[in-house]
Design a protein around this motif. Sequence first.
Motif, short mmCIF file in Angstrom:
data_model
loop_
_atom_site.label_atom_id
_atom_site.label_comp_id
_atom_site.label_asym_id
_atom_site.label_seq_id
_atom_site.Cartn_x
_atom_site.Cartn_y
_atom_site.Cartn_z
N THR A 1 0.85 -1.19 0.00
CA THR A 1 0.00 0.00 0.00
C THR A 1 0.88 1.24 0.00
N SER A 2 0.39 2.29 -0.65
CA SER A 2 1.10 3.57 -0.60
C SER A 2 0.89 4.16 0.79
N ARG A 3 1.82 4.98 1.23
CA ARG A 3 1.69 5.57 2.56
C ARG A 3 0.59 6.63 2.60
N ASP A 4 0.39 7.33 1.51
CA ASP A 4 -0.58 8.43 1.49
C ASP A 4 -2.01 7.94 1.40
N GLY B 1 -3.12 4.69 0.58
CA GLY B 1 -3.42 3.30 0.87
C GLY B 1 -3.77 2.47 -0.36
N ARG B 2 -3.59 3.04 -1.57
CA ARG B 2 -3.88 2.27 -2.78
C ARG B 2 -2.78 1.24 -2.99
N TRP B 3 -3.09 0.21 -3.76
CA TRP B 3 -2.13 -0.86 -4.02
C TRP B 3 -1.16 -0.44 -5.12
N ILE B 4 0.13 -0.62 -4.84
CA ILE B 4 1.20 -0.23 -5.77
C ILE B 4 2.30 -1.29 -5.69
N ILE B 5 3.37 -1.07 -6.43
CA ILE B 5 4.57 -1.89 -6.29
C ILE B 5 5.64 -1.02 -5.62
N PRO B 6 6.62 -1.63 -4.96
CA PRO B 6 7.68 -0.82 -4.32
C PRO B 6 8.40 0.04 -5.36
N LYS B 7 8.52 1.33 -5.07
CA LYS B 7 9.19 2.24 -6.00
C LYS B 7 9.77 3.42 -5.24
N GLU C 1 13.05 -1.78 1.68
CA GLU C 1 12.53 -0.76 2.59
C GLU C 1 11.02 -0.81 2.73
N GLU C 2 10.30 -1.07 1.63
CA GLU C 2 8.84 -1.01 1.65
C GLU C 2 8.16 -2.34 1.96
N ALA C 3 8.88 -3.46 1.77
CA ALA C 3 8.21 -4.75 1.95
C ALA C 3 9.06 -5.82 2.63
N GLY C 4 10.32 -5.51 2.93
CA GLY C 4 11.16 -6.50 3.57
C GLY C 4 11.64 -7.60 2.65
N VAL C 5 11.55 -7.37 1.34
CA VAL C 5 11.95 -8.38 0.36
C VAL C 5 13.40 -8.16 -0.04
N LYS C 6 14.18 -9.22 0.09
CA LYS C 6 15.56 -9.21 -0.39
C LYS C 6 15.61 -10.14 -1.58
N GLY C 7 16.24 -9.67 -2.63
CA GLY C 7 16.33 -10.48 -3.82
C GLY C 7 17.17 -9.80 -4.87
N LYS C 8 17.21 -10.40 -6.02
CA LYS C 8 18.03 -9.91 -7.12
C LYS C 8 17.11 -9.39 -8.22
N ALA C 9 17.31 -8.12 -8.57
CA ALA C 9 16.53 -7.52 -9.65
C ALA C 9 17.29 -7.67 -10.97
N LYS C 10 16.55 -7.84 -12.03
CA LYS C 10 17.15 -7.88 -13.37
C LYS C 10 17.67 -6.48 -13.71
N LYS C 11 18.82 -6.43 -14.34
CA LYS C 11 19.39 -5.13 -14.74
C LYS C 11 18.55 -4.49 -15.84
N ARG C 12 18.07 -5.30 -16.75
CA ARG C 12 17.29 -4.79 -17.87
C ARG C 12 15.88 -4.48 -17.41
N PRO C 13 15.35 -3.29 -17.75
CA PRO C 13 13.97 -2.97 -17.35
C PRO C 13 12.97 -3.95 -17.95
N PHE D 1 11.48 -4.52 8.74
CA PHE D 1 12.06 -3.71 7.67
C PHE D 1 11.66 -2.26 7.91
N PRO D 2 12.34 -1.31 7.26
CA PRO D 2 12.14 0.12 7.59
C PRO D 2 10.71 0.63 7.59
N GLU D 3 9.87 0.24 6.64
CA GLU D 3 8.51 0.80 6.55
C GLU D 3 7.42 -0.18 6.95
N GLU D 4 7.75 -1.16 7.79
CA GLU D 4 6.79 -2.21 8.15
C GLU D 4 5.52 -1.68 8.80
N LYS D 5 5.62 -0.59 9.55
CA LYS D 5 4.45 -0.05 10.25
C LYS D 5 3.65 0.94 9.37
#
Length: 175
Positions: A57-60, A62-68, A87-99, A133-137
């Motif tokens: 959810t966005s902080r402002d 509360g709509r559904w979004i992806i971490p950005k 920071e936004e979801a506590g997910v650790k992983g590897k992102a693809k370099k290519r968009p 994670f930082p924004e869990e609350k």
Amino acid sequence: MMADPARLRCMPKKARSYLGRLASASEQLFRGEGIEQFAAICYRKAGDNAVEVLLVTSRDSGRWIIPKGWPIGKLAPHQVAEREAWEEAGVKGKAKKRPFGFYTYIKTRADGERVPSVVQVHLLKAGKIEEKFPEEKQRNSLWLPPLEAAVLVREPELKGLLRRVAKTVVKPPKA
């Protein structure tokens, strides 16, 4: 290319309204007044031929979004996507370099100014998911099949990206 008016009438009213607001911001984009952000579509396997994606959810509103988030110093865009997922979801992983793709939306700043944002999206395979994670609350999160997630987000281009995830990350079974 102009949109077919008959096709536009078939679109839900919310989608037409959103596209209208985005169209009014196109002049700002052409003048280079848009902002750039980087995002992650976090995914995880949910069985042999299934995948789930993460919405937060966005902080402002509360709509559904992806971490950005915003560009960060010397970090590459895919590294910013990784940091935002953490920071936004506590997910650790590897992102693809290519968009994986891009989407646009209207960002309302703290001072009320509305400015178009172009978001570069990277696929991120979730590894570890932390409870702290930082924004869990400040946010809620939800893992869903991509088609269900696409229904919950507002931005038409993001809906399209979410719909493509399963085809991209799930390998068809060998015959």
